[in-house]
Design a protein around this motif. Structure first.
Motif, PDB file in Angstrom:
ATOM      1  N   ALA A  70       2.961   1.770 -19.586  1.00  0.00           N
ATOM      2  CA  ALA A  70       3.128   1.541 -18.137  1.00  0.00           C
ATOM      3  C   ALA A  70       1.867   0.968 -17.497  1.00  0.00           C
ATOM      4  CB  ALA A  70       3.497   2.861 -17.450  1.00  0.00           C
ATOM      5  N   LEU A  71       0.814   0.792 -18.306  1.00  0.00           N
ATOM      6  CA  LEU A  71      -0.457   0.369 -17.720  1.00  0.00           C
ATOM      7  C   LEU A  71      -0.408  -1.035 -17.138  1.00  0.00           C
ATOM      8  CD1 LEU A  71      -3.368   1.754 -19.909  1.00  0.00           C
ATOM      9  CD2 LEU A  71      -2.909   2.138 -17.501  1.00  0.00           C
ATOM     10  N   SER A  72       0.310  -1.966 -17.788  1.00  0.00           N
ATOM     11  CA  SER A  72       0.372  -3.332 -17.265  1.00  0.00           C
ATOM     12  C   SER A  72       1.024  -3.341 -15.891  1.00  0.00           C
ATOM     13  CB  SER A  72       1.148  -4.233 -18.225  1.00  0.00           C
ATOM     14  OG  SER A  72       2.470  -3.759 -18.398  1.00  0.00           O
ATOM     15  N   TRP A  73       2.081  -2.537 -15.746  1.00  0.00           N
ATOM     16  CA  TRP A  73       2.743  -2.422 -14.432  1.00  0.00           C
ATOM     17  C   TRP A  73       1.822  -1.765 -13.411  1.00  0.00           C
ATOM     18  CZ3 TRP A  73       4.308   2.647 -12.772  1.00  0.00           C
ATOM     19  CH2 TRP A  73       4.926   2.657 -11.531  1.00  0.00           C
ATOM     20  N   ILE A  74       1.107  -0.720 -13.826  1.00  0.00           N
ATOM     21  CA  ILE A  74       0.188  -0.027 -12.927  1.00  0.00           C
ATOM     22  C   ILE A  74      -0.958  -0.945 -12.515  1.00  0.00           C
ATOM     23  CG2 ILE A  74      -1.546   1.809 -12.827  1.00  0.00           C
ATOM     24  CD1 ILE A  74       0.360   3.542 -14.425  1.00  0.00           C
ATOM     25  N   MET A  75      -1.480  -1.720 -13.468  1.00  0.00           N
ATOM     26  CA  MET A  75      -2.562  -2.651 -13.150  1.00  0.00           C
ATOM     27  C   MET A  75      -2.118  -3.685 -12.132  1.00  0.00           C
ATOM     28  SD  MET A  75      -4.665  -3.395 -16.675  1.00  0.00           S
ATOM     29  CE  MET A  75      -3.217  -3.908 -17.569  1.00  0.00           C
ATOM     30  N   THR A 120       0.330  -3.364  -9.914  1.00  0.00           N
ATOM     31  CA  THR A 120       0.528  -2.693  -8.631  1.00  0.00           C
ATOM     32  C   THR A 120      -0.800  -2.386  -7.954  1.00  0.00           C
ATOM     33  OG1 THR A 120       2.575  -1.684  -9.442  1.00  0.00           O
ATOM     34  CG2 THR A 120       1.560  -0.685  -7.505  1.00  0.00           C
ATOM     35  N   PHE A 121      -1.739  -1.852  -8.721  1.00  0.00           N
ATOM     36  CA  PHE A 121      -3.030  -1.486  -8.155  1.00  0.00           C
ATOM     37  C   PHE A 121      -3.820  -2.725  -7.726  1.00  0.00           C
ATOM     38  CE2 PHE A 121      -7.463  -0.049  -8.277  1.00  0.00           C
ATOM     39  CZ  PHE A 121      -7.363   1.098  -7.495  1.00  0.00           C
ATOM     40  N   SER A 122      -3.741  -3.787  -8.512  1.00  0.00           N
ATOM     41  CA  SER A 122      -4.456  -5.021  -8.167  1.00  0.00           C
ATOM     42  C   SER A 122      -3.903  -5.616  -6.874  1.00  0.00           C
ATOM     43  CB  SER A 122      -4.328  -6.035  -9.304  1.00  0.00           C
ATOM     44  OG  SER A 122      -4.914  -5.543 -10.486  1.00  0.00           O
ATOM     45  N   ARG A 123      -2.576  -5.595  -6.727  1.00  0.00           N
ATOM     46  CA  ARG A 123      -1.965  -6.052  -5.469  1.00  0.00           C
ATOM     47  C   ARG A 123      -2.432  -5.184  -4.305  1.00  0.00           C
ATOM     48  NH1 ARG A 123       2.715  -9.319  -5.426  1.00  0.00           N
ATOM     49  NH2 ARG A 123       3.411  -9.994  -7.486  1.00  0.00           N
ATOM     50  N   ALA A 124      -2.527  -3.884  -4.555  1.00  0.00           N
ATOM     51  CA  ALA A 124      -2.946  -2.962  -3.497  1.00  0.00           C
ATOM     52  C   ALA A 124      -4.371  -3.251  -3.051  1.00  0.00           C
ATOM     53  CB  ALA A 124      -2.822  -1.522  -3.980  1.00  0.00           C
ATOM     54  N   LEU A 179       0.826  -1.201   0.000  1.00  0.00           N
ATOM     55  CA  LEU A 179       0.000   0.000   0.000  1.00  0.00           C
ATOM     56  C   LEU A 179       0.867   1.260   0.000  1.00  0.00           C
ATOM     57  CD1 LEU A 179      -2.959  -0.836   2.425  1.00  0.00           C
ATOM     58  CD2 LEU A 179      -2.880  -0.953  -0.057  1.00  0.00           C
ATOM     59  N   GLN A 180       1.986   1.198   0.707  1.00  0.00           N
ATOM     60  CA  GLN A 180       2.911   2.333   0.717  1.00  0.00           C
ATOM     61  C   GLN A 180       3.416   2.634  -0.696  1.00  0.00           C
ATOM     62  OE1 GLN A 180       6.310   2.160   3.504  1.00  0.00           O
ATOM     63  NE2 GLN A 180       7.601   2.736   1.788  1.00  0.00           N
ATOM     64  N   ASP A 181       3.847   1.594  -1.393  1.00  0.00           N
ATOM     65  CA  ASP A 181       4.328   1.773  -2.769  1.00  0.00           C
ATOM     66  C   ASP A 181       3.213   2.284  -3.680  1.00  0.00           C
ATOM     67  OD1 ASP A 181       6.768   0.832  -1.928  1.00  0.00           O
ATOM     68  OD2 ASP A 181       6.460  -1.205  -2.667  1.00  0.00           O
ATOM     69  N   THR A 182       2.002   1.796  -3.434  1.00  0.00           N
ATOM     70  CA  THR A 182       0.873   2.221  -4.265  1.00  0.00           C
ATOM     71  C   THR A 182       0.560   3.696  -4.062  1.00  0.00           C
ATOM     72  OG1 THR A 182      -0.060  -0.011  -4.173  1.00  0.00           O
ATOM     73  CG2 THR A 182      -1.549   1.772  -4.817  1.00  0.00           C
ATOM     74  N   VAL A 183       0.618   4.146  -2.794  1.00  0.00           N
ATOM     75  CA  VAL A 183       0.377   5.567  -2.519  1.00  0.00           C
ATOM     76  C   VAL A 183       1.404   6.433  -3.234  1.00  0.00           C
ATOM     77  CG1 VAL A 183       0.442   7.335  -0.707  1.00  0.00           C
ATOM     78  CG2 VAL A 183      -0.806   5.212  -0.324  1.00  0.00           C
ATOM     79  N   PHE A 184       2.678   6.029  -3.156  1.00  0.00           N
ATOM     80  CA  PHE A 184       3.723   6.804  -3.835  1.00  0.00           C
ATOM     81  C   PHE A 184       3.496   6.813  -5.343  1.00  0.00           C
ATOM     82  CE2 PHE A 184       7.766   7.009  -6.101  1.00  0.00           C
ATOM     83  CZ  PHE A 184       8.266   8.217  -5.628  1.00  0.00           C
ATOM     84  N   MET A 185       3.241   5.636  -5.891  1.00  0.00           N
ATOM     85  CA  MET A 185       3.040   5.543  -7.340  1.00  0.00           C
ATOM     86  C   MET A 185       1.789   6.306  -7.783  1.00  0.00           C
ATOM     87  SD  MET A 185       5.602   3.968  -8.430  1.00  0.00           S
ATOM     88  CE  MET A 185       6.910   2.874  -7.858  1.00  0.00           C
ATOM     89  N   ALA A 186       0.746   6.297  -6.932  1.00  0.00           N
ATOM     90  CA  ALA A 186      -0.478   7.019  -7.290  1.00  0.00           C
ATOM     91  C   ALA A 186      -0.231   8.519  -7.347  1.00  0.00           C
ATOM     92  CB  ALA A 186      -1.577   6.700  -6.285  1.00  0.00           C
TER      93      ALA A 186
END
Length: 596
Positions: free
Chosen positions: A288-293, A295-299, A123-130
């Motif tokens: 970058a969408l596959s990577w974002i998907m 990351t977001f799905s894991r989150a 979640l920390q990584d997701t917040v930063f990436m978001a």
């Protein structure tokens, strides 16, 4: 993602600043193709170097602004994400500490470790990436389409028609991949569980030569994790080429119709280049969408797992509910320590009235209709075969579990109506499973009472018959213990845990088979010291020598109290107690005979 917004609220200023800086960076990036179009149409084609230098300078200056804004965006995003993770991890740990045994048993230890570490980090990584990238990608796509329409409506529409199809594909992938990544996180729990068991039981594994078996078991769990991860990543990664195909089809259409529009005089070369540039930026964002998907799905999966813990009920009076008012702060810990060592008001009178108990999720009764009464300062010995309910009985006194029926009274007060913290402040508990912590001998004993003086620590150690052993160690009480007290023998560790309970000066002392590793002489000296103390003592034992001087002996069999009384009364009234006594006397006689 309500959990993220809840704990990010404290850092909203930094989060907003990160988004503003990212917005500035994005605005500059989206303006660049338009500036390039002006340079081509008004400067290069018209051979006007003044226009080229003017808009070229503007382009260079805007790039510097975008660079500075990007750095500031990363700084603010890092501050917000790190603070968010700290608060969430702290609150999550506090929540786990508030669990009753019943709630705690719903989660595997390895699963809680994963949630406190891996899921929070996710979640920390997701917040930063978001804040830094995820929000940027859809804005780049949307902004590029809008700017393309501004530059040239017809050519821009060719890029815009790809958006609905992309949204449909992405929505389906997000839903499917979130479910797959939740399975992945559960597989991580399994792998962590195997690792924890292996590292804890490494001695037993080596003695039984089970290394090959355990390696195979780990490989099995690790293989399941690999397969689940591959399945989840296969879905997200295959979407990348599909998305690129859709966007590239749009670019081909722009090139084809752009040539036609230029030939017909309906579009300039600069406008066509600008639209193509916006299309290329869309491709860059989509890549970058596959990577974002992923990351977001894991989150999403991690947030669900953390929410399961956060939504679990707390024990009344546990840390995190009544005792601690300041979440995650040092003041909270100090407040708890202060409360823990206030002068206890409990005398130690204990009464069970028709108490029955079964473990959560089980219909098998562990205790049935147990009734007895103990006066302050008395010693109670509890005997019975393995599985007769001895440990379960004493675990009800500090309310590690709640009885299914019946009443437990402490000093005449129903224990279920007492604050758990007030009750447990008056109890010294030595569990059947020995547990020592990292640190010195002194710190381990003082763990029972952080405010204990050096004299009180030594007195507790002397009463537990471990003082002389400690003084013989290289640094005495300052000797550092290995992991779980690995550099001490079983008997030494048992006496250390007893000293830790005695330093609390408890009104009620519970010894759950805590003298099993002690020889008869040491155990006798320990029981004499306990007799001098004013605490009510519950001693689970299998030794008749430990029950002779007890004020009350409880004899359990398959969860029922089949006999109760003093040693003399049971020798007279209980055939089972007499049988146990005769059996142990015969064993002692045979041992003496074999050694002479």
């Amino acid at each position: 993602m309500n959990l993220i917004f809840l704990y990010l609220k404290k850092y909203r200023v930094a989060a907003i600043a990160a988004l503003v800086m990212m917005g500035i960076e994005l605005a500059v990036e989206l303006s660049q193709p338009l500036l390039i179009a002006k340079i081509i149409d008004n400067g290069i084609r018209e051979k006007d170097m003044t226009v080229v230098w003017l808009w070229g300078g503007v382009l260079t200056f805007s790039a510097v602004i975008a660079f500075a804004a990007g750095i500031l965006s990363s700084f603010f995003a890092s501050h917000a994400s790190q603070g968010f993770a700290y608060d969430l991890r702290d609150k999550l740990y506090e929540k786990v500490q508030s669990f009753t045994y019943e709630v705690f048993s719903r989660f595997q230890t390895s699963s809680l470790i994963t949630r406190l570490t891996g899921d929070v980090t996710q979640l920390q990584d997701t917040v930063f990436m978001a804040l830094r990238f995820m929000t940027r990608v859809p804005l780049v796509v949307l902004g590029s389409v809008i700017m393309a329409l501004v530059v040239h409506v017809k050519l821009g529409l060719l890029l815009a028609v790809t958006l609905p199809l992309l949204i449909v594909v992405l929505t389906w992938v997000m839903r499917r991949s979130s479910a797959l990544f939740k399975i992945v996180q559960s597989r991580v729990d399994g792998v962590n569980g195997v690792i924890q068991e292996n590292l804890t039981g490494i001695r037993l594994i080596r003695v039984f030569v089970r290394m090959g078996h355990e390696i195979g078991r780990f490989a099995s769990y690790s293989g399941s994790l690999m397969k689940s991860t591959v399945a989840a990543l296969r879905l997200t990664e295959t979407m990348g080429p599909l998305i690129m195909l859709i966007v590239n089809a749009g670019i081909v259409a722009v090139l084809w119709f752009g040539r036609i529009e230029i030939s017909a005089g309906q579009a300039t070369l600069g406008e066509t280049v600008a639209v193509i540039n916006y299309s290329l930026r869309t491709i860059g964002a989509m890549s970058a969408l596959s990577w974002i998907m992923a990351t977001f799905s894991r989150a999403v999966a991690s947030e669900q797992r953390i929410s399961e813990v956060m939504s679990s009920p707390e024990g009344r009076g546990e840390i995190g509910s009544a005792d601690v008012q300041v979440s995650g702060s040092h003041a909270a810990g100090e407040n708890l320590v202060k409360q823990t060592h206030e002068e206890a008001s409990i005398e130690g009178r204990v009464e069970f009235i028709d108490v029955s108990f079964s473990y959560p999720g089980s219909d098998i009764a562990v205790l049935e209709q147990i009734s007895f009464a103990v006066q302050p300062g008395e010693r109670v010995a509890i005997m019975g075969a393995t599985g007769s309910g001895k440990s379960s009985l004493v675990s009800l006194i500090p309310r590690l579990y709640e009885p299914d029926s019946g009443i437990i009274r402490i000093d005449g007060e129903n224990s279920s109506e007492m604050e758990v913290s007030r009750l447990r402040r008056s109890i010294g508990y030595v569990p059947q499973e020995i547990m020592l912590f990292s640190g010195s001998v002194r710190e381990n004993i003082a763990w029972g009472n952080e405010h204990a003086t050096a004299e009180e620590i030594e007195q507790a150690a002397a009463a537990a018959q471990i003082h002389e052993t400690i003084t013989g160690l290289p640094q005495g009480y300052e000797t550092m213990l290995g992991q779980r007290g690995v550099n001490l023998s079983g008997g030494q560790k048992q006496r250390m845990t007893i000293a830790r309970a005695l330093v609390r000066k408890p009104a009620i002392l519970i010894l759950d088979d805590s003298t099993s590793a002690l020889d008869a002489v040491t155990e006798g000296l320990l029981l004499k010291e306990l007799k001098k103390m004013s605490c009510t003592t519950f001693l689970i034992t299998q030794k008749i020598s430990s029950t002779v001087s007890a004020d009350l002996i409880l004899l359990l069999d398959e969860g029922r109290l089949i006999a109760g009384g003093t040693h003399g009364e049971l020798m007279k009234d209980s055939a089972l107690y007499r049988k146990i006594n005769e059996s142990q006397n015969e064993e002692a006689a045979q041992h003496v005979q074999s050694t002479t």
